[in-house]
Scaffold this motif. Structure first.
Motif, PDB file in Angstrom:
ATOM      1  N   LEU A  36      -5.833  69.989  -4.712  1.00  0.00           N
ATOM      2  CA  LEU A  36      -4.750  70.254  -3.375  1.00  0.00           C
ATOM      3  C   LEU A  36      -3.484  68.666  -4.102  1.00  0.00           C
ATOM      4  O   LEU A  36      -2.859  68.640  -2.725  1.00  0.00           O
ATOM      5  N   SER A  37      -3.037  69.019  -5.449  1.00  0.00           N
ATOM      6  CA  SER A  37      -2.215  68.248  -5.307  1.00  0.00           C
ATOM      7  C   SER A  37      -1.029  68.323  -4.365  1.00  0.00           C
ATOM      8  O   SER A  37      -0.699  69.904  -4.755  1.00  0.00           O
ATOM      9  N   SER A  38       0.168  67.964  -4.734  1.00  0.00           N
ATOM     10  CA  SER A  38       1.996  68.651  -4.432  1.00  0.00           C
ATOM     11  C   SER A  38       2.269  69.537  -5.037  1.00  0.00           C
ATOM     12  O   SER A  38       2.771  70.930  -4.567  1.00  0.00           O
ATOM     13  N   PHE A  39       2.301  69.825  -6.777  1.00  0.00           N
ATOM     14  CA  PHE A  39       3.070  70.589  -7.094  1.00  0.00           C
ATOM     15  C   PHE A  39       1.798  72.069  -7.166  1.00  0.00           C
ATOM     16  O   PHE A  39       2.517  72.982  -7.297  1.00  0.00           O
ATOM     17  N   ASN A  40       0.260  72.440  -6.612  1.00  0.00           N
ATOM     18  CA  ASN A  40      -0.576  72.885  -6.522  1.00  0.00           C
ATOM     19  C   ASN A  40       0.255  73.800  -5.036  1.00  0.00           C
ATOM     20  O   ASN A  40      -0.031  75.361  -5.149  1.00  0.00           O
ATOM     21  N   GLN A  41      -0.131  72.628  -4.237  1.00  0.00           N
ATOM     22  CA  GLN A  41       0.359  73.372  -2.895  1.00  0.00           C
ATOM     23  C   GLN A  41       1.800  73.588  -2.944  1.00  0.00           C
ATOM     24  O   GLN A  41       1.905  74.710  -1.884  1.00  0.00           O
ATOM     25  N   ASN A  42       2.727  72.937  -3.053  1.00  0.00           N
ATOM     26  CA  ASN A  42       3.918  72.788  -2.595  1.00  0.00           C
ATOM     27  C   ASN A  42       4.958  73.813  -3.630  1.00  0.00           C
ATOM     28  O   ASN A  42       5.977  74.924  -3.414  1.00  0.00           O
ATOM     29  N   TYR A  43       4.182  74.353  -4.670  1.00  0.00           N
ATOM     30  CA  TYR A  43       4.733  74.611  -5.499  1.00  0.00           C
ATOM     31  C   TYR A  43       4.063  76.278  -6.830  1.00  0.00           C
ATOM     32  O   TYR A  43       4.693  77.140  -6.979  1.00  0.00           O
ATOM     33  N   LEU A  44       2.995  75.847  -6.538  1.00  0.00           N
ATOM     34  CA  LEU A  44       1.699  77.462  -6.325  1.00  0.00           C
ATOM     35  C   LEU A  44       1.435  78.132  -5.072  1.00  0.00           C
ATOM     36  O   LEU A  44       0.937  78.734  -5.805  1.00  0.00           O
ATOM     37  N   GLY A  45       1.658  77.295  -4.219  1.00  0.00           N
ATOM     38  CA  GLY A  45       1.331  77.782  -2.668  1.00  0.00           C
ATOM     39  C   GLY A  45       0.029  77.316  -2.711  1.00  0.00           C
ATOM     40  O   GLY A  45      -0.827  78.464  -1.446  1.00  0.00           O
ATOM     41  N   VAL A  46      -0.808  76.646  -3.369  1.00  0.00           N
ATOM     42  CA  VAL A  46      -2.442  77.047  -3.190  1.00  0.00           C
ATOM     43  C   VAL A  46      -2.367  76.217  -1.542  1.00  0.00           C
ATOM     44  O   VAL A  46      -2.579  74.395  -1.864  1.00  0.00           O
ATOM     45  N   ALA A  47      -3.180  76.714  -1.354  1.00  0.00           N
ATOM     46  CA  ALA A  47      -3.305  75.469   0.449  1.00  0.00           C
ATOM     47  C   ALA A  47      -4.864  75.604   0.803  1.00  0.00           C
ATOM     48  O   ALA A  47      -5.354  74.488   1.207  1.00  0.00           O
ATOM     49  N   SER A  48      -6.309  76.595   0.159  1.00  0.00           N
ATOM     50  CA  SER A  48      -7.478  75.926  -0.140  1.00  0.00           C
ATOM     51  C   SER A  48      -8.193  76.395  -1.223  1.00  0.00           C
ATOM     52  O   SER A  48      -7.442  77.747  -1.801  1.00  0.00           O
ATOM     53  N   ILE A  49      -9.211  76.091  -1.806  1.00  0.00           N
ATOM     54  CA  ILE A  49      -9.365  76.506  -3.195  1.00  0.00           C
ATOM     55  C   ILE A  49     -10.992  76.243  -2.649  1.00  0.00           C
ATOM     56  O   ILE A  49     -11.890  75.970  -2.063  1.00  0.00           O
ATOM     57  N   ASP A  50     -12.012  77.250  -3.544  1.00  0.00           N
ATOM     58  CA  ASP A  50     -13.325  78.110  -2.659  1.00  0.00           C
ATOM     59  C   ASP A  50     -13.531  77.989  -4.108  1.00  0.00           C
ATOM     60  O   ASP A  50     -13.868  79.249  -4.997  1.00  0.00           O
TER      61      ASP A  50
END
Length: 609
Positions: A239-253
């Motif tokens: 959950l890097s800044s790129f994955n959260q803030n730019y790709l919109g990923v909140a959690s990963i399963d």
């Protein structure tokens, strides 16, 4: 000794010894361009100077010192761009080499995706019949850049073919993972392109670094548009800044792997996308992962479990608006037809015209009736790019299927089965609206699909996409609403969801189905379905399901009790819950809501007095 058999080994040895017997050359010249070992044809913007480095070598090792005359001429494909040669003559002893440069200035008037070619020829003075020629290519950027970041397998052609199927041409940047000399596209290179497609394919060794993510963040902050597909990147950058803030990923399963994807309704990418299979899977391991979105992010694809497997995100209020599409699976494993369809949807949404729409005013239609369509062209508030100005040329047409006949249109040049065309300039932020009326063919069977298609092109960057508007004859029209109580909830408490689906059309809906797949972190609470829910509702694990008939004006109401997990850093801060509603004629819509539990934030250290 590694050669397959004795006969082949003897043949190789014979050829080698014969090569030693060949008389040594007394005169010869070799030209080798550094472009051949770079990431492709040198690309620059109007006004920039591109330098080609060439090695000139005297291959006449049995001869004497030779002087080579050099000439620079236009070659087929030349645009006549100004070019200069660093030296017109070079003297070299046998086997000696020297570096030359050819500089090409890209004119300020150059347009997108333009190629210029010059030919460099070297002539031997000792033997005027001996010469060598090399072509040097310089170009301006295409509208898209494909970043080939794969490893172990070469799949770049899948992406280039999917783009070409929709009329799009892209430049290719090979990071060189398969050669052992990996490079990352510089920020200045990325910024030349309105759109970037970046894929990592089967690279489970080092799919993307935090430094590369940082470069992509800067590209997007400048108004970039990114389609990123990787089946393993999340396992490295989490959950890097790129994955959260730019790709919109909140959690990963990571335990939820999919072999199929299907469109999630409610957005231009997922609406009507029938999906596709990743089987037979081309790699040893399927490293795809289900993801949950951050608030404000679109879910565009769902997998076997019904959980999200594709996200789209934008920042329309940023100084330079940006957009991203992320797919955490092997896009290249889909069939070519599905790749082309999905790529068209993605790149269309990423263009500056991505918010444009084509839809009928009324979604209920009968055979022999009339349909009024509204076409809305929306040029979003993008930043002016390095090539072009604050305006761009747009070219559209709207063909209809054989069961729709044009009655009237505000577009130019309408024909029987084409609502017309429009070609002109739009400024960033402009909105233009067109309307047309189409007659539906008589005596059509109920459920027959009627399709109008928007064909759109941004002329200067050469970006093309199409978008279908599909409606079915005498199909039931369902409206829906999903609400949650209480609106403000604490972690670990229970929620009550109420879903109401109403048949608002004049025809009956005999085969309605509803599916609500709860996101990770929410779960059903027995007895789940509260008294008063429509008969026929039931549960399967984390799914709430209902099927039945809805007569005209009739509604189905499902009320179900849901528990929320206690707070965990692995869970999203807001939960996106969507119920999918199938009207039985192929139209799938959704009712969705966000649940944002109260999460207090404490900043340490806390000092009390």
């Amino acid at each position: 000794e590694g050669i397959n058999n004795a006969a082949d080994r003897m043949d190789v040895l014979r050829r080698t010894l014969n090569a030693f017997d060949v008389p040594r050359m007394s005169t010869g010249v070799e030209l080798l361009s550094r472009d051949q070992f770079a990431t492709g044809v040198p690309i620059g913007l109007p006004g920039q100077v591109i330098t080609h480095v060439i090695r000139l070598r005297n291959t006449g090792d049995a001869g004497i010192t030779d002087t080579f005359s050099l000439a620079l001429n236009n070659a087929p494909g030349s645009q006549g761009w100004p070019a200069w040669l660093s030296s017109s003559q070079v003297t070299l002893a046998p086997c000696q080499s020297s570096l030359l440069t050819v500089t090409v200035t890209i004119p300020l008037t150059a347009t997108w995706n333009t190629v210029d070619v010059v030919a460099l020829t070297a002539y031997s003075t000792n033997s005027p019949t001996v010469s060598n020629k090399i072509s040097l290519t310089t170009k301006t950027p295409a509208g898209m850049l494909v970043v080939d970041d794969d490893r172990f397998f070469n799949v770049e052609q899948d992406y280039l073919d999917a783009l070409a199927a929709n009329g799009n041409v892209a430049d290719l940047y090979d990071t060189g993972n398969n050669t052992g000399h990996s490079t990352t596209p510089p920020l200045d290179t990325l910024r030349m392109y309105p759109q970037v497609v970046w894929f990592t394919a089967y690279d489970w060794y080092s799919p993307i670094s935090l430094a590369e993510e940082g470069t992509l963040c800067q590209y997007l902050d400048g108004g970039g548009r990114l389609f990123f597909t990787s089946q393993a990147a999340l396992d490295y950058t989490m959950l890097s800044s790129f994955n959260q803030n730019y790709l919109g990923v909140a959690s990963i399963d990571f335990n939820d792997v999919t072999s199929n994807v299907v469109g999630a309704p409610g957005n231009a990418i997922g609406d009507g996308f029938q999906g596709g299979s990743l089987l037979p899977f081309p790699y040893n391991w399927n490293l795809s992962s289900a993801i949950q979105p951050i608030s404000g992010t679109l879910v565009i694809l769902r997998g076997d479990s019904g959980q999200p497997f594709g996200l789209a995100r934008e920042c329309s209020t940023c100084t330079y608006p940006w957009r991203t599409v992320f797919m955490p699976f092997a896009f290249e494993a889909l069939t070519n037809t599905v790749q082309a369809d999905l790529m068209n949807r993605v790149t269309g949404w990423l263009t500056w015209l991505g918010d444009s729409s084509l839809s009928p005013e009324n979604s209920a239609v009968s055979a022999g009736g009339l349909l009024t369509y509204v076409l809305r062209l929306h040029m979003d508030r993008a930043a002016a790019t390095a090539i072009g100005s604050l305006t761009t040329s747009v070219n559209i047409s709207v063909p209809l299927d054989a069961n729709l006949t044009v009655v009237s249109s505000t577009l130019d040049g309408s024909t029987v089965h084409n609502a017309g065309y429009w070609h002109g300039s739009m400024r960033f932020g402009d909105v233009m609206t067109f309307t047309f009326v189409a007659a539906v063919a008589p005596a059509l069977n109920d459920g027959t699909s009627l399709t109008a298609t928007l064909l759109a092109a941004l002329d200067e960057p050469g970006l093309h996409f199409s978008r279908d508007s599909v409606i079915h004859v005498n199909a039931p029209v369902l409206s829906s609403l999903l609400t949650v109580q209480p609106e403000r909830v604490q972690w670990g408490n229970a929620l009550t969801f109420t879903l109401r689906v109403t048949n608002s059309s004049a025809v009956s809906a005999p085969a309605v189905s509803i599916t609500d797949v709860l996101p990770i972190g929410l779960s059903t609470v027995p007895p789940v379905l509260i008294s008063g829910s429509s008969p026929g509702a039931y549960t399967e694990g984390n799914r709430i399901l209902w099927s039945g008939t809805l007569a005209s004006g009739q509604a189905a109401t499902l009320t179900y009790l849901i528990s929320m997990s206690m707070f965990s850093s692995d869970l999203p801060r807001a939960f996106y819950n969507a119920a999918l509603i199938d009207n039985g004629d192929g139209d799938i819509t959704q009712a969705a809501t966000w649940v944002a539990p109260y999460t207090p934030v404490y900043y340490l250290p806390v000092v009390a007095r």
